[in-house]
Enzyme design. Structure first.
Site, mmCIF file in Angstrom:
data_model
loop_
_atom_site.group_PDB
_atom_site.id
_atom_site.type_symbol
_atom_site.label_atom_id
_atom_site.label_comp_id
_atom_site.label_asym_id
_atom_site.label_seq_id
_atom_site.Cartn_x
_atom_site.Cartn_y
_atom_site.Cartn_z
ATOM 1 N N HIS A 1 0.853 -1.188 0.000
ATOM 2 C CA HIS A 1 0.000 0.000 0.000
ATOM 3 C C HIS A 1 0.890 1.240 0.000
ATOM 4 O O HIS A 1 1.955 1.250 0.592
ATOM 5 C CB HIS A 1 -0.906 0.012 1.244
ATOM 6 C CG HIS A 1 -2.087 0.899 1.069
ATOM 7 N ND1 HIS A 1 -2.044 2.245 1.296
ATOM 8 C CD2 HIS A 1 -3.337 0.630 0.634
ATOM 9 C CE1 HIS A 1 -3.221 2.781 1.037
ATOM 10 N NE2 HIS A 1 -4.032 1.826 0.633
ATOM 11 N N ASP B 1 -7.870 -5.384 -0.292
ATOM 12 C CA ASP B 1 -8.303 -6.275 -1.384
ATOM 13 C C ASP B 1 -7.949 -7.731 -1.171
ATOM 14 O O ASP B 1 -8.376 -8.577 -1.961
ATOM 15 C CB ASP B 1 -7.679 -5.790 -2.700
ATOM 16 C CG ASP B 1 -8.225 -4.433 -3.087
ATOM 17 O OD1 ASP B 1 -7.425 -3.525 -3.369
ATOM 18 O OD2 ASP B 1 -9.459 -4.268 -3.064
HETATM 19 C C1 SDX Z 1 -5.991 -0.077 -3.239
HETATM 20 O O1 SDX Z 1 -4.286 4.444 -2.257
HETATM 21 C C2 SDX Z 1 -5.259 3.819 -1.707
HETATM 22 O O2 SDX Z 1 -5.721 4.182 -0.636
HETATM 23 C C3 SDX Z 1 -5.757 2.611 -2.481
HETATM 24 C C4 SDX Z 1 -6.812 1.772 -1.754
HETATM 25 C C5 SDX Z 1 -8.106 2.531 -1.541
HETATM 26 O O3 SDX Z 1 -8.834 2.196 -0.599
HETATM 27 O O4 SDX Z 1 -8.425 3.406 -2.413
HETATM 28 O O5 SDX Z 1 -6.292 1.341 -0.500
HETATM 29 C C6 SDX Z 1 -7.173 0.538 -2.574
HETATM 30 O O6 SDX Z 1 -5.694 0.250 -4.361
HETATM 31 C C7 SDX Z 1 -5.146 -1.057 -2.458
HETATM 32 C C8 SDX Z 1 -3.923 -1.570 -3.277
HETATM 33 C C9 SDX Z 1 -4.423 -2.683 -4.196
HETATM 34 N N1 SDX Z 1 -3.350 -3.096 -5.122
HETATM 35 C C10 SDX Z 1 -2.713 -4.263 -5.000
HETATM 36 O O7 SDX Z 1 -2.918 -5.075 -4.083
HETATM 37 C C11 SDX Z 1 -1.719 -4.547 -6.124
HETATM 38 C C12 SDX Z 1 -0.423 -5.092 -5.550
HETATM 39 N N2 SDX Z 1 0.257 -4.037 -4.806
HETATM 40 C C13 SDX Z 1 1.283 -3.268 -5.472
HETATM 41 O O8 SDX Z 1 1.108 -3.081 -6.832
HETATM 42 C C14 SDX Z 1 1.797 -2.117 -4.656
HETATM 43 O O9 SDX Z 1 1.970 -2.564 -3.378
HETATM 44 C C15 SDX Z 1 0.998 -0.817 -4.616
HETATM 45 C C16 SDX Z 1 0.800 -0.271 -5.980
HETATM 46 C C17 SDX Z 1 -0.312 -1.017 -3.958
HETATM 47 C C18 SDX Z 1 1.792 0.164 -3.773
HETATM 48 O O10 SDX Z 1 3.020 0.299 -4.388
HETATM 49 P P1 SDX Z 1 4.125 1.213 -3.732
HETATM 50 O O11 SDX Z 1 3.876 1.493 -2.299
HETATM 51 O O12 SDX Z 1 4.315 2.378 -4.653
HETATM 52 O O13 SDX Z 1 5.361 0.286 -3.713
HETATM 53 P P2 SDX Z 1 6.394 0.131 -4.881
HETATM 54 O O14 SDX Z 1 5.645 -0.192 -6.140
HETATM 55 O O15 SDX Z 1 7.292 1.326 -4.857
HETATM 56 O O16 SDX Z 1 7.187 -1.160 -4.415
HETATM 57 C C19 SDX Z 1 8.169 -1.084 -3.374
HETATM 58 C C20 SDX Z 1 8.853 -2.455 -3.416
HETATM 59 C C21 SDX Z 1 9.274 -2.855 -4.825
HETATM 60 O O17 SDX Z 1 10.321 -3.783 -4.662
HETATM 61 P P3 SDX Z 1 11.869 -3.319 -5.046
HETATM 62 O O18 SDX Z 1 11.809 -2.685 -6.428
HETATM 63 O O19 SDX Z 1 12.243 -2.312 -3.969
HETATM 64 O O20 SDX Z 1 12.659 -4.577 -4.994
HETATM 65 O O21 SDX Z 1 7.898 -3.453 -2.991
HETATM 66 C C22 SDX Z 1 7.658 -4.332 -4.076
HETATM 67 C C23 SDX Z 1 8.096 -3.636 -5.341
HETATM 68 O O22 SDX Z 1 8.465 -4.579 -6.332
HETATM 69 N N3 SDX Z 1 6.215 -4.596 -4.057
HETATM 70 C C24 SDX Z 1 5.675 -5.794 -4.208
HETATM 71 C C25 SDX Z 1 4.293 -5.608 -4.075
HETATM 72 N N4 SDX Z 1 4.044 -4.325 -3.859
HETATM 73 C C26 SDX Z 1 5.230 -3.687 -3.863
HETATM 74 N N5 SDX Z 1 6.248 -6.997 -4.446
HETATM 75 C C27 SDX Z 1 5.382 -8.043 -4.535
HETATM 76 N N6 SDX Z 1 4.040 -7.947 -4.415
HETATM 77 C C28 SDX Z 1 3.474 -6.749 -4.198
HETATM 78 N N7 SDX Z 1 2.161 -6.659 -4.075
#
Ligand code: SDX
Length: 391
Positions: free
Chosen positions: A271, A328
């Site tokens: 998140h 989710d």
């Molecule tokens: C919602 O904003 C809100 O409030 C949204 C929401 C709402 O109520 O409106 O809460 C609803 O959208 C919840 C999120 C639902 N999405 C998912 O579950 C999709 C999976 N999650 C990711 O795509 C990700 O965690 C995000 C997009 C939700 C958040 O991304 P961030 O905080 O920008 O993190 P990042 O992309 O910068 O990642 C940081 C690191 C990376 O690794 P490195 O490059 O440092 O090695 O964490 C890793 C990412 O690869 N990472 C994950 C991951 N999420 C981040 N690795 C594996 N699985 C994941 N889910």
């Protein structure tokens, strides 16, 4: 913003949006709608009572709530012409595409009452959207099944009506199941608002151009559709189903995620704001156990989800990156147990989020101080260049 520390003042100066609607503390896992804790609202309130709170800022009196519920009940019917709109779409259409297009089309029936600066029109469109979005959602579901649309039943509550529109049919009476009603009421409340997430920011940005409420909400629905945002609840179920059907161990899947094989992610984890836990995920997980037990449903996908959560929370890779279950992660297992197909899950998220979108649209679009949205840019392109001679 008086009396803030210099640091906070600095933040306020750079914060793109000021709002009085929802407060989140990502480290402490706090979520409050107009000051009320999400735990209290999820356990004690209803979808429409919380919608009133988000939109008007206070909990409604009994008579205000009764009048609000009645007004919404009396506006659930769609214009008959709009029903033919659905016949133009293939039965394979994704319900989120149907939803955003139908909401945009809805505004064409109200061209004489779309002015964002007219308070009566803003009230009318608030009621129209809250009343009609669930009906459009149910029609999108029925269309995908090739089943006849039902008419809303005004003898029922908001959630009862929505369930009947989705699962009732013309041939037999529909029996209301209180387990489903209570679980869906709670899930909708948990989704009603979440500060400046991508879809809410979209609604505010579109609303800041004086675009009408329907156009702004339709834009928000499209932003929510993305698998990194609201589309994640459908993507979680697809992920759990793939692990189940492939027979791959949870540990093997987790390794693939850590190795970022083919960009695979642990959907429903992570998140932008919550870096310890998402308070909604805890409440949804509670509901998952209750609903499946009450329905007598044993779903191996729930067991896989719990195994995944356990494995991730014990793994340095996820802990280091502060990745925890978000709202989710468990919702899809409950929606599936209720009988909703995975493609409708994000539509359920949209119905939940609608009151928050409306509250934010009203806060921005009706505030004379609001300027048209224009996010700042840091230019990193080439400096000025002369045109190549002779070209
Ligand atoms: C919602 O904003 C809100 O409030 C949204 C929401 C709402 O109520 O409106 O809460 C609803 O959208 C919840 C999120 C639902 N999405 C998912 O579950 C999709 C999976 N999650 C990711 O795509 C990700 O965690 C995000 C997009 C939700 C958040 O991304 P961030 O905080 O920008 O993190 P990042 O992309 O910068 O990642 C940081 C690191 C990376 O690794 P490195 O490059 O440092 O090695 O964490 C890793 C990412 O690869 N990472 C994950 C991951 N999420 C981040 N690795 C594996 N699985 C994941 N889910």
């Amino acid at each position: 913003t008086t009396g803030l520390s210099a640091l906070d003042q600095g933040f306020v100066n750079t914060a793109s949006t000021k709002s009085a609607i929802t407060y989140i503390d990502g480290d402490a896992g706090i979520l409050r709608y107009r000051g009320y804790a999400i735990e209290d609202l999820a356990r004690n309130s209803t979808y429409l009572e919380t919608a009133w709170l988000l939109i008007y800022g206070e909990l409604p009196t009994q008579s205000e709530l009764a009048e609000f519920e009645d007004k919404i009940r009396r506006h659930t019917l769609l214009h008959e012409d709009l029903k033919t709109f659905f016949s133009a779409l293939p039965h394979t259409a994704h319900p989120m595409s149907v939803l955003s297009s139908a909401v945009s089309a809805l505004s064409t029936y109200y061209e004489d009452s779309l002015d964002p600066h007219n308070p009566e029109m803003v009230e009318m469109n608030t009621v129209r959207l809250l009343a009609k979005l669930p009906v459009i959602a149910a029609y999108a579901h029925k269309k995908s099944l090739g089943q006849a649309f039902l008419y809303p039943d005004n003898s029922l509550s908001f959630v009862e009506n929505f369930l009947k529109l989705n699962f009732g049919n013309m041939a037999e009476p529909y029996e209301i199941n209180p387990v489903l009603v209570n679980a869906l009421e709670r899930l909708l409340i948990l989704h009603e608002d979440h500060e400046q997430n991508a879809s809410t920011s979209t609604v505010r940005l579109v609303g800041s151009t004086e675009a009408n409420m329907f156009a702004s909400i339709s834009a928000g629905i499209n932003a929510l559709y993305g698998p990194l945002h609201g589309g994640a609840n459908e993507a979680v179920l697809t992920m759990l189903q793939q692990i189940h059907d492939s027979g791959e161990s949870v540990q093997k899947f987790v390794e693939r995620v850590k190795n970022k094989e083919d960009g695979v992610k642990l959907m429903g984890f992570g998140h932008r704001v919550y870096k310890n836990f998402d308070p909604r995920a805890k409440l949804v997980k509670e509901s998952a156990d209750e609903v499946l037990a009450d329905l007598g449903v044993k779903d191996p996908l729930l067991d896989i989800a719990k195994e995944l959560e356990e494995a991730a929370l014990a793994d340095e890779y996820f802990i280091q990156r502060k990745l925890y279950p978000n709202v989710d992660f468990y919702t899809g297992v409950i929606y599936k147990a209720m009988g909703f197909p995975a493609r409708t899950f994000t539509v359920l998220f949209a119905i939940g989020r609608l009151p928050g979108w409306i509250a934010h649209w009203r806060e921005a679009a009706t505030d004379p101080a609001t300027k048209i949205g224009r996010p700042q840019q840091l230019y990193v392109g080439p400096a000025a260049r002369a045109w190549p001679s002779g070209r």
